[in-house]
Design a protein around this motif. Sequence first.
Motif, short mmCIF file in Angstrom:
data_model
loop_
_atom_site.label_atom_id
_atom_site.label_comp_id
_atom_site.label_asym_id
_atom_site.label_seq_id
_atom_site.Cartn_x
_atom_site.Cartn_y
_atom_site.Cartn_z
N UNK A 2 0.83 -1.27 -0.07
CA UNK A 2 0.09 -0.15 0.17
C UNK A 2 0.95 1.19 0.08
N UNK A 3 2.23 1.21 0.35
CA UNK A 3 2.86 2.43 0.49
C UNK A 3 3.61 2.94 -0.71
N UNK A 4 3.86 2.01 -1.58
CA UNK A 4 4.50 2.32 -2.91
C UNK A 4 5.99 2.63 -2.65
N UNK A 5 6.63 2.22 -1.45
CA UNK A 5 8.02 2.39 -1.39
C UNK A 5 8.79 1.05 -1.42
N UNK A 10 0.33 7.28 -0.71
CA UNK A 10 -0.01 6.18 0.12
C UNK A 10 -1.42 5.58 -0.05
N UNK A 11 -1.89 4.42 -0.73
CA UNK A 11 -2.92 4.06 -1.03
C UNK A 11 -3.87 3.70 0.05
N UNK A 24 -8.82 5.30 2.66
CA UNK A 24 -9.43 5.27 4.22
C UNK A 24 -10.66 5.92 4.40
N UNK A 25 -11.04 6.84 3.85
CA UNK A 25 -12.31 7.60 4.09
C UNK A 25 -13.27 6.53 3.60
N UNK A 61 -2.59 10.84 2.28
CA UNK A 61 -2.42 9.87 0.97
C UNK A 61 -2.66 11.02 -0.14
N UNK A 62 -2.63 10.72 -1.08
CA UNK A 62 -2.83 11.54 -2.38
C UNK A 62 -4.14 12.29 -1.86
#
Length: 206
Positions: free
Chosen positions: A99-102, A149-150, A155-156, A185-186
């Motif tokens: 989920x973090x992309x790193x 951060x997906x 989350x919402x 997140x984005x």
Amino acid sequence: RRCFRLLVDVLAHQILVDGCFSTDPHPGNLLLCPDGRLGLLDFGQHGTLSLHQRRWFCRTVVAVASGDEAAMARQARELGMHTRHDRDSTLAFHIGTPWSGNLGTKMKHLRTLRKEDPVLARGEAALLLPFRPIAIIMAMCRTFGVHVHMARAFLPVARNVLRAESAAAGPSWKKAMPPPASSNGLARSSSSASASASSSSSSSSS
């Protein structure tokens, strides 16, 4: 950036609410319309999730976004994942990292885990499929210098789905949710991301 925000919102809605999502949202399958709408093309490759599976994803999003290692490990076990020693820290790493992309920054730790506590089973394949479009969209974001951060971006939507289920089930609904995490997140997905999809194309406006 607005296009990426919209794309992430739509993917969150597809996976967590609709349970039907494109598994191949690469740039060739995206169309930026003159009026600002985003067209999603070619749903020949797609995945579906049952209500039970969508609940699992929502709980996983909440656990990852809040950094709750115990909850992430619990979600990994529910998925069917297990490692040689079944350490919470190892399971949380494997369920949280996508989920973090790193991942590139964590390769050294991943190599260590493969030696010390290797994964013996990854779990239900259907629940792993949504990580493909998640990875594709994160890669596109990185290409254009946008960090996302997906889990925090999803989350919402995840919280709204879980709250709606809690309200529908009444007092008997016992699944506790971790405290709210700071959303960096984005994008903050709305309670109902404006999205529509058909087998050939779908468009949405922010």
